[in-house]
Write an enzyme that holds these catalytic residues in place. Structure first.
Site, PDB file in Angstrom:
ATOM      1  CG  ASP A 148      -1.937   1.143   1.128  1.00  0.00           C
ATOM      2  OD1 ASP A 148      -2.483   1.333   0.030  1.00  0.00           O
ATOM      3  OD2 ASP A 148      -2.167   1.832   2.128  1.00  0.00           O
ATOM      4  CD  GLU A 232      -6.048   0.786  -2.556  1.00  0.00           C
ATOM      5  OE1 GLU A 232      -7.108   0.691  -1.956  1.00  0.00           O
ATOM      6  OE2 GLU A 232      -5.140   1.550  -2.206  1.00  0.00           O
ATOM      7  CB  CYS A 284     -11.054  -4.941  10.617  1.00  0.00           C
ATOM      8  SG  CYS A 284      -9.972  -5.808  11.759  1.00  0.00           S
ATOM      9  CB  CYS A 305     -11.298  -8.603  16.066  1.00  0.00           C
ATOM     10  SG  CYS A 305     -10.202  -7.658  15.003  1.00  0.00           S
ATOM     11  CG  ASP A 312      -0.456   3.798   5.114  1.00  0.00           C
ATOM     12  OD1 ASP A 312      -1.620   4.089   4.766  1.00  0.00           O
ATOM     13  OD2 ASP A 312       0.419   4.647   5.344  1.00  0.00           O
TER      14      ASP A 312
HETATM   15 ZN   LIG Z   1     -11.394  -6.443  13.418  1.00  0.00          ZN
END
Ligand SMILES: [Zn+2]
Length: 356
Positions: A148, A232, A284, A305, A312
């Protein structure tokens, strides 16, 4: 007159190419230019118009192609190597121009196809594009990663490796600003202002070269480490409009890096995939929960979580996770679709003096 508005894009190259003899009769100075070079100018105009009409068809609003005066025209192309342009040891023979000594740093590989002569800030260059250049593959490592583009750093990989922006960027920016102010101080149309302009051009050239050098080295380092790289597919043009200055600069540079990486990967027998960006920075990487955050939030904190990770790096992990899935559904690597047909370009310094 040849390419009037609304005339469509069908006749723009071939028709004027047929009129060239008449044009040469009317403007005898064109007789001093090699015929293929003149034809290449028409080809360039044609390309411009094709792009213009294509963008209209796509619903974009491009500016109408403009006439470019002599000081905006920096290069000429001999489209057929051997026909008007040929390299003979360290001397480049150009039809209607003469024999020019060349500083050739490496010998040519592959079959030379075209020769382009261009004027840059520090002199003249000849670029020879070659086809069938033998590729040199890099040893396989069986590793893959997502990368990224960073805001503070140059890039970050899914395994948390960080490549910093080189420090010379900052120094160069300051020098550019200084050279720019020098121009502004000097009187318009004066010799001293012209000189200051030439200096700014050389500074820009230096920055571009440093950046390209950095991109080449980093791309090679990544390809030594990984067999497959996912990144990306940012729409660079859209991003540069972003008002966040640091971000737009890094994105513009990112575009060049991606091109270099894909090209090098193709030569090295490795693969680069540009995957469509979809919430890579928001989701996430631990549990998939969407955690909306603005650009200023640099750390991803997941309420679901409990994952806490650099923004990044989280994105790079998401890219690595999405990549193989897309590949499974037949997604093509950019290192194959874009770069392979691109010929290798060999650039050499011409031994002409001055900038006339
Ligand atoms: Zn998470």
């Amino acid at each position: 007159m040849w390419w009037g508005r609304g005339q469509g894009n069908s006749a723009s190259y071939y028709q004027p190419a047929m009129e060239l003899p008449d044009l040469k009769a009317a403007c005898p100075e064109y007789g001093e230019v090699h015929s293929q070079v003149l034809q290449d100018v028409l080809r360039r105009v044609d390309k411009t118009y094709q792009a213009f009409f294509r963008r209209i068809a796509n619903g974009e609003t491009p500016g109408y192609p403009r006439f470019q005066g002599a000081n905006r025209y920096h290069s000429v192309t001999y489209p057929q190597y051997g026909n008007g342009a040929v390299l003979d040891g360290s001397v480049l023979s150009l039809s209607r121009i003469g024999r020019i000594p060349i500083r050739l740093h490496r010998s040519l590989h592959g079959t030379p196809k075209t020769v382009t002569i261009s004027r840059e800030a520090d002199g003249w260059y000849a670029s020879c594009s070659c086809a069938d250049v033998p590729t040199e593959s890099l040893p396989s490592t069986k590793r893959e990663t997502g990368i990224d583009v960073g805001l503070k750093v140059f890039l970050i990989t899914a395994d948390g490796k960080i490549i910093e922006n080189p420090r010379h960027y900052r120094t160069a920016e300051k020098q550019l600003a200084k050279a720019q102010r020098r121009i502004a101080r000097r009187k318009k149309g004066s010799e001293r202002r012209k000189k200051a302009g030439a200096l700014l051009k050389r500074k820009h050239q230096k920055v571009q070269r440093q950046r390209r050098d950095f991109h080449h080295k980093m791309a090679l380092a990544l390809l030594h480490t990984y067999d497959t790289i996912y990144l990306e597919d940012l729409q660079v043009r859209n991003m540069v409009r972003n008002r966040h200055l640091a971000k737009s600069i890094s994105d513009a540079s990112w575009g060049q890096f991606r091109t270099i990486l894909a090209f090098k990967a193709a030569c090295a027998g490795k693969r680069v995939f540009a995957i469509p960006p979809a919430f890579t920075s928001q989701d996430c990487s631990g549990c998939g929960e969407r955690v909306p955050k603005s650009l200023s939030v640099r750390t991803h904190v997941c309420p679901n979580c409990g994952l806490v990770i650099d923004r990044d790096e989280n994105a790079a992990l998401n890219i690595l996770r999405a990549g193989p899935r897309l590949v499974f559904f037949g997604f093509m690597p950019t290192s194959q679709t874009r770069s392979i047909e691109q010929p290798a370009v060999h650039k050499m310094r011409c031994g002409l003096s001055g900038d006339g």
